[in-house]
Enzyme design. Structure first.
Site, PDB file in Angstrom:
ATOM      1  N   HIS A 170       0.871  -1.174   0.000  1.00  0.00           N
ATOM      2  CA  HIS A 170       0.000   0.000   0.000  1.00  0.00           C
ATOM      3  C   HIS A 170       0.914   1.231   0.000  1.00  0.00           C
ATOM      4  CE1 HIS A 170      -3.073  -2.774   2.146  1.00  0.00           C
ATOM      5  NE2 HIS A 170      -3.175  -2.862   0.827  1.00  0.00           N
ATOM      6  N   GLU A 173       1.434   4.014   2.735  1.00  0.00           N
ATOM      7  CA  GLU A 173       1.930   3.607   4.054  1.00  0.00           C
ATOM      8  C   GLU A 173       3.452   3.738   4.065  1.00  0.00           C
ATOM      9  OE1 GLU A 173       0.088  -0.232   4.560  1.00  0.00           O
ATOM     10  OE2 GLU A 173      -1.906   0.627   4.336  1.00  0.00           O
ATOM     11  N   HIS A 263       3.466  -2.691   6.958  1.00  0.00           N
ATOM     12  CA  HIS A 263       2.336  -1.825   6.611  1.00  0.00           C
ATOM     13  C   HIS A 263       2.174  -0.687   7.613  1.00  0.00           C
ATOM     14  CE1 HIS A 263       0.135  -4.155   3.429  1.00  0.00           C
ATOM     15  NE2 HIS A 263       0.915  -5.126   3.899  1.00  0.00           N
ATOM     16  N   GLU A 339       2.120  -3.911  11.431  1.00  0.00           N
ATOM     17  CA  GLU A 339       1.421  -2.633  11.252  1.00  0.00           C
ATOM     18  C   GLU A 339       1.991  -1.566  12.188  1.00  0.00           C
ATOM     19  OE1 GLU A 339      -0.915  -2.005   9.059  1.00  0.00           O
ATOM     20  OE2 GLU A 339      -1.796  -3.932   8.487  1.00  0.00           O
TER      21      GLU A 339
END
Length: 383
Positions: A170, A173, A263, A339
Site C-alpha cells: 500500500h 503507508e 504496513h 502494522e
C-alpha cells in the site's frame, strides 16, 4: 484580487485538489481518489504565501475517505525542508478534516505521513548495493515500467534460513519503507552482534517498495491499475498485479522460512502484528513461532505491543489473497503482517512528531531481535 497563496502537488507522491485558496483562514481542498480506484486518504502538498498567518485548511471530502474513522485523534504532519516532519493541530469536525497552522516560513509542506520519495528509494538501493554482503536483483517491472528491486543480503554462501521482508504494498503507508531503511542500517552495521549473527545464519530477501507506481501517483492503497496488491496473492496476474507475481516467482526459487509484510494502519494508534491463525495449514508450530516473535519484540521494544490488533477472522475465500496468509499457508512458516500507526503510539506518545520516520527506523532495526530468536528456536531446527 489575485490570491498570494499557492498550493501545489505536482511532484513525486503529491496529491491534492484545490477548491479555493483565496483566504488563509478558509483554504478548501479535496483529497483525490487513487488511480482507477475509489480509495483515497493520502495527501501531500506545498503551501506558499502563508507565512505568519493562521492558515486553516479544510479537507471537505474527508468523511468519504477509505478509513474515515482514522481521522479521529489524527494529527497531520508538516515540514519546511522535507527532512524534519512535525505534527500540526488537526481536528475532524462534522465530516471535515481541518489543519490549523501558522507557518513560520513562506513555503511549507503538509502530508498524511512523512513521505518516502522514489529518489530516496533509489538512493537507498544504491547505498545498500555498495556493501559487499548485498546483491541487488531486478525481479520485474510495474505496469508503468518502474523497476521492482529486491536486495539479497547474507554473509554465507551455504545453507541459510530464507528471510523475506516486503514493504509498501500500500504505497501511502510510507512508514513501511522508513522501517526498511532502519532495518538495513542495522544489518549493515558490522559492529552489531545481532546483525553479524543473522547474516551468518540467514539470507535476507528485501523488497523495499512493492508499489512504486502507486507511490509516484500519490495513491493510498493501489497500483497504477487500481489494484490493491494485498488482495492479489491468490490470483496475481501479469496484467493486474505484476509486482506480486514477480515476488511469488522469486519466492518459489528461494523458499521462505520467515516472512514479514510491513504496513501502516490508519486507525489503530499502536504497533502490532497480525498472524496466520485460521489458514488451512496453520499448526501449533506456527502458533509457537508467532508467540516467540511477539514475546521477544515486546521485551526489546516499548514501541511494540500485542494487546491491541486485528480481530481473528475465520477462514474464507478472501483469506489467502492477503500476502502474509498466502505465504504462511504456502510455505508453512512464520508469516506476519506488521502494522505501524499513522497517528502516534498511544503507549509511548510523542506530542511533537507522533509516530515518525525516526521511530519507524528504530522499530525496523529492533525487529532483528525477534527474528533471531525465532530462527534459533527448536521450531526452526532441522528445517
Amino acid at each position: 484580487m489575485t490570491s498570494r497563496l499557492k498550493i501545489s502537488s505536482f511532484f513525486d507522491g503529491g496529491n491534492i485538489d484545490v477548491i479555493d485558496a483565496t483566504e488563509p483562514d478558509n483554504i478548501r481542498v479535496n483529497i483525490p481518489k487513487d488511480t482507477h480506484s475509489d480509495f483515497y486518504q493520502w495527501f501531500y502538498f506545498r503551501l506558499q504565501g502563508g507565512m505568519g498567518e493562521q492558515c486553516v485548511i479544510r479537507f471537505e471530502n474527508a468523511a468519504d475517505a477509505a478509513f474515515a474513522g482514522g481521522w479521529e485523534g489524527y494529527q497531520a504532519v508538516a515540514s519546511y525542508d522535507r527532512e524534519n516532519w512535525f505534527r500540526v493541530p488537526t481536528e475532524y469536525i462534522n465530516g471535515v478534516l481541518e489543519i490549523t497552522h501558522t507557518p513560520e516560513q513562506d513555503s511549507v509542506y503538509y502530508a498524511y505521513f512523512a513521505p518516502y520519495s522514489y529518489e530516496r528509494h533509489l538512493d537507498m538501493v544504491a547505498w545498500a548495493a555498495s556493501y559487499e554482503d548485498c546483491i541487488t536483483h531486478h525481479i520485474g517491472e510495474t505496469a508503468e515500467g518502474r523497476d521492482i528491486t529486491m536486495l539479497e543480503i547474507s554473509k554465507t554462501q551455504g545453507l541459510a534460513k530464507n528471510i523475506w521482508i516486503i514493504a509498501r504494498q500500500h504505497p501511502g503507508e510510507t512508514m513501511a519503507e522508513w522501517f526498511i531503511e532502519g532495518l538495513l542500517e542495522r544489518l549493515f552495521d558490522e559492529s552489531h552482534p545481532m546483525a553479524r549473527a543473522l547474516l551468518d545464519q540467514c539470507r535476507f530477501y528485501v523488497v523495499p517498495n512493492m508499489n512504486p507506481d502507486g507511490a509516484a501517483h500519490g495513491n493510498l492503497r493501489v497500483n497504477s491499475k487500481g489494484v490493491n496488491l494485498n488482495r492479489e496473492w491468490k490470483r496475481a496476474t501479469e496484467d493486474r498485479s505484476p509486482e506480486v507475481l514477480a515476488v511469488q516467482k522469486k519466492m518459489s526459487e528461494t523458499g521462505v522460512d520467515l516472512f514479514l509484510d510491513i504496513h501502516g494502519d490508519e486507525t489503530l494508534p499502536v504497533n502490532f502484528v497480525d498472524g496466520c491463525e485460521g489458514v488451512p495449514n496453520f499448526d501449533q508450530r506456527m502458533a509457537d513461532m508467532e508467540a516467540i516473535f511477539d514475546d521477544i519484540f515486546t521485551a526489546v521494544s516499548p514501541d511494540f505491543q500485542s494487546e491491541i490488533g486485528y480481530e481473528k477472522v475465520r477462514y474464507g475465500e478472501e483469506t489467502l489473497t492477503v500476502a502474509s496468509k498466502w505465504v504462511g499457508n504456502t510455505y508453512r512458516c512464520l508469516s506476519l503482517t506488521l502494522e505501524m500507526p499513522f497517528k502516534d503510539n498511544q503507549n509511548l506518545p510523542d506530542d511533537v512528531v507522533g509516530w515518525s520516520p525516526e521511530r519507524s527506523k528504530i522499530l525496523g532495526a529492533d525487529v532483528l531481535y525477534p527474528i533471531y530468536h525465532v530462527i534459533n528456536s527448536e521450531h526452526m531446527k532441522g528445517d
